[in-house]
Design a protein around this motif. Structure first.
Motif, short mmCIF file in Angstrom:
data_model
loop_
_atom_site.label_atom_id
_atom_site.label_comp_id
_atom_site.label_asym_id
_atom_site.label_seq_id
_atom_site.Cartn_x
_atom_site.Cartn_y
_atom_site.Cartn_z
N VAL A 194 0.83 -1.21 0.00
CA VAL A 194 0.00 0.00 0.00
C VAL A 194 0.87 1.26 0.00
N VAL A 195 1.93 1.30 0.78
CA VAL A 195 2.70 2.54 0.95
C VAL A 195 3.94 2.63 0.06
N VAL A 196 4.22 1.62 -0.75
CA VAL A 196 5.47 1.59 -1.51
C VAL A 196 5.65 2.83 -2.40
N PHE A 224 0.38 1.99 10.22
CA PHE A 224 -0.02 3.29 9.67
C PHE A 224 0.16 4.39 10.70
N ALA A 225 -0.20 4.12 11.95
CA ALA A 225 -0.06 5.14 13.00
C ALA A 225 1.40 5.51 13.21
N GLU A 226 2.27 4.53 13.13
CA GLU A 226 3.71 4.77 13.32
C GLU A 226 4.39 5.30 12.05
N ARG A 227 3.65 5.29 10.95
CA ARG A 227 4.24 5.63 9.64
C ARG A 227 5.50 4.80 9.42
N HIS A 228 5.32 3.51 9.61
CA HIS A 228 6.41 2.54 9.53
C HIS A 228 7.08 2.62 8.16
N ASP A 229 8.37 2.43 8.14
CA ASP A 229 9.14 2.46 6.90
C ASP A 229 8.73 1.30 5.99
N LYS A 230 8.47 1.60 4.73
CA LYS A 230 7.99 0.58 3.79
C LYS A 230 9.02 -0.51 3.55
#
Length: 123
Positions: free
Chosen positions: A24-26, A67-73
């Motif tokens: 999703v975030v790539v 998502f809350a942590e905006r984790h690294d993709k």
């Protein structure tokens, strides 16, 4: 494809959430269509409820945290990959196909797949 995953490992569903998140975030753009597709795929392909496990809750709580942590993709993908390599017996051919199907469906959810999504899926 069957609608019932064959594993009851909490770690499996957590690592699957890491992979779904990475797809999703790539491209650094999180689209509502992609999130809807994730929800649909989890409900259709990855939902299992027993006394010991609720895969849907595991996946969605892990995704929410990522998502809350905006984790690294990249680290999300590497987390999944490490689990896959360490627990390869949890990934028979049927499960691998479902994972690839899920990743492709998410990548195609918003006006087709882009280069970032294609590269991640090929990995």
């Amino acid at each position: 494809m069957s609608t019932q995953p064959i594993t009851s490992s909490v770690g499996f569903y957590e690592s699957l959430a890491y992979l779904l998140y990475a797809v999703v975030v790539v491209d650094n753009n999180v689209r509502i269509e992609e999130k809807k597709k994730v929800r649909e795929l989890v409900d259709d392909l990855w939902k299992i409820e027993t006394q010991e496990i609720d895969s849907r809750s595991i996946i969605f709580s892990t995704l929410k945290r990522l998502f809350a942590e905006r984790h690294d993709k990249e680290s999300a993908f590497l987390h999944y990959k490490a689990f896959f390599l360490e627990h390869h017996t949890l990934f028979p051919e049927e499960i691998k196909k479902k994972i690839m199907f899920s990743a492709n469906e998410i990548a195609d959810a918003f006006s087709g797949r882009n280069k970032s999504e294609s590269v991640l899926i090929s990995r």
